[in-house]
Design an enzyme around this catalytic site. Structure first.
Site, mmCIF file in Angstrom:
data_model
loop_
_atom_site.group_PDB
_atom_site.id
_atom_site.type_symbol
_atom_site.label_atom_id
_atom_site.label_comp_id
_atom_site.label_asym_id
_atom_site.label_seq_id
_atom_site.Cartn_x
_atom_site.Cartn_y
_atom_site.Cartn_z
ATOM 1 N N SER A 124 0.712 -1.171 -0.125
ATOM 2 C CA SER A 124 0.151 -0.100 0.132
ATOM 3 C C SER A 124 0.832 1.295 -0.068
ATOM 4 C CB SER A 124 -0.915 0.068 1.307
ATOM 5 O OG SER A 124 0.195 0.067 2.405
ATOM 6 N N LYS A 125 0.133 2.179 -0.613
ATOM 7 C CA LYS A 125 1.064 3.668 -0.598
ATOM 8 C C LYS A 125 1.557 3.905 0.654
ATOM 9 C CE LYS A 125 -2.124 5.884 -3.651
ATOM 10 N NZ LYS A 125 -3.008 6.752 -3.930
ATOM 11 N N ARG A 126 0.864 3.778 1.882
ATOM 12 C CA ARG A 126 1.073 4.327 2.938
ATOM 13 C C ARG A 126 2.642 3.810 3.377
ATOM 14 N NH1 ARG A 126 -1.473 3.508 7.595
ATOM 15 N NH2 ARG A 126 -2.758 1.775 6.569
#
Ligand code: GLU
Length: 458
Positions: A236-238
């Site tokens: 995920s981007k995070r």
């Protein structure tokens, strides 16, 4: 059987690292089997479309060298095919019209949620066909029995029909949803192997029913494991950059990206970690893929990128670096030998070499004065060193000899003296070997930086 595979990205955002991963495995399989690799843009979800996304996806795949033999096809240009297929499915009673309102559907969903059941359409419009539109078309899943398929990586997968939703396959505006468009295209493009990410596994029984409803032959399926963050959650981007263009702009090399992605769920039969695309293609085997989610670890990727950087000739490397710095080619070539052992991403070049080119650098007392040494003592040493260096002809050997001779006289350790000089002349705790660095920096810059440090310590 002619091998035909596809990569079907949806242009709904930044080109995703997962797309590169799936594209690579499809590409390798196609090349290994002398097959055809197809690019298909799945742009039917108009509400999620992002301008430029398709362009960026294409740019990223080209950057990686994962170039397609056919395409790009665009689903938005093939609408009549999906409409015709929906009509055929209705005709053969494998699909039906539905006019349930969004209100009714959301109430239904709430009720099921309360009962802790999976959200599913209740087949109302199948049992009492609606007279008035607007209509969507739904897949008709049999109430009883199972739907199953073979997955090359995971073996036989069986779903109970009662757990499969009568999904919408054609919307009231005539646009197909993913399930219908994907199957119609895979059948029409004679895709032999659907190799895609694990997240589509739960869609596959619906696809199998559509294939059967249309009287088409099923392809073989292989669901690749999902890439994971180091904490094992879905990538995920995070927690990890996911945009391929980010990797490109950071100066990851395409060869390193491909090599690292090839290790996601797959391992080289000779246990090699570093291998090129041809080696991957030669040994590629879908059966060797481990379905447990592989961890995408950017630290490991950076290490691998550094290895690839070191394998490049200095000329080639200097050429590539011109996209990452304003430093002139001649100067790049000069400092390259000093940093080639340490650079991990091309974008680090300025950070690693800035002090060579700047007239003035930032220096900090804290890193100049070594533990256990006083400010005054350090200042005295710097003054004396600058006198020593002022006397010599400027080259690596004379610099080394004079500094070492001086060091023997004052009884400081190598580490303390070299760290003091390094911090003074580069502003950093770590830099390439000191004598090479000073030689490259030149007599004048070295002297003026020592002078600046002395005044900072006064
Ligand atoms: N458009 C889907 C995606 O974005 C394709 C999934 C598939 O391979 O069927 O990944």
């Amino acid at each position: 059987m002619k091998i035909r595979v596809r990569i079907p990205p949806s242009p709904t955002g930044e080109p995703h690292i997962g797309t590169a991963y799936v594209a690579l495995f499809n590409y390798a399989f196609a090349k290994k089997e002398s097959g055809v690799f197809i690019l298909r843009i799945e742009d039917t979800d108009r509400s999620r479309l992002v301008a430029d996304s398709e362009k960026k996806i294409i740019e990223s795949l080209k950057w990686l060298g994962l170039v397609w033999d056919e395409g790009p096809y665009r689903q938005s240009e093939r609408l009549p095919l999906y409409k015709k297929a929906a009509e055929e499915l209705i005709e053969s009673k494998n699909a039906y019209y539905c006019n349930c309102t969004p209100e009714r559907l959301s109430k239904l969903r709430e009720e099921l949620q309360k009962k802790k059941e999976m959200p599913r359409y209740d087949k109302k419009c199948f049992y009492s066909p609606p007279k008035k539109g607007p209509f969507v078309v739904r897949l008709r899943v049999p109430e009883k029995g199972d739907t199953s398929f073979e997955d090359i990586i995971r073996g036989k997968i069986v779903f109970k029909n009662k757990d499969i939703d009568d999904a919408v396959i054609l919307k009231s505006d005539g646009w197909p949803t993913y399930h219908l468009a994907s199957v119609v295209d895979d059948a029409d493009m004679r895709i032999s192997h659907v190799i895609r990410a694990e997240e589509w596994l739960s869609s596959t029984p619906k696809h199998v029913l559509i294939y059967e409803g249309l009287g088409k032959k099923l392809p073989l399926f292989a669901h690749l494991p999902l890439l994971r963050n180091p904490d094992r959650s879905k990538i995920s981007k995070r927690k990890n950059p996911i945009s391929l263009l980010w990797y490109k702009n950071q100066g990851f090399l395409p060869q390193a990206m491909l090599n690292y992605l090839a290790l996601m769920g797959w391992s080289h039969p000779e246990g090699k970690e570093i291998f090129d695309l041809n080696d991957f293609i030669e040994h590629f085997d879908l059966k060797r893929i481990d379905p447990t989610g592989p961890v995408f670890d950017i630290v490991k990727l950076e290490w691998m990128n550094g290895e690839y950087i070191r394998k490049m000739s200095n000329d080639e490397l200097a050429k590539r670096l011109t996209d990452f710095t304003h430093v002139k080619s001649k100067n790049i070539a000069n400092v390259l030998p000093l940093i080639k052992e340490r650079i991990k991403k091309l974008s680090e070049f300025d950070e690693l070499t800035g002090y060579f080119f700047k007239d003035v650098i930032e220096i900090e007392k804290e890193i100049i004065v070594q533990k256990g040494k006083s400010v005054n003592e350090t200042k005295k040493v710097l003054v004396e060193i600058s006198e020593v260096l002022n006397e010599i002809d400027w080259n690596k050997t004379t610099i080394e000899t004079s500094i070492k001779e001086y060091q023997a006289n004052i009884g400081w350790s190598n580490t303390d003296l070299f760290q003091t000089i390094r911090a003074t002349t580069t502003g950093k705790r770590s830099a390439p070997p000191l004598f090479d660095t000073l030689e490259m920096l030149g007599k004048k810059k070295t002297a003026s930086r020592i002078k600046k440090a002395v005044s900072l310590l006064s």
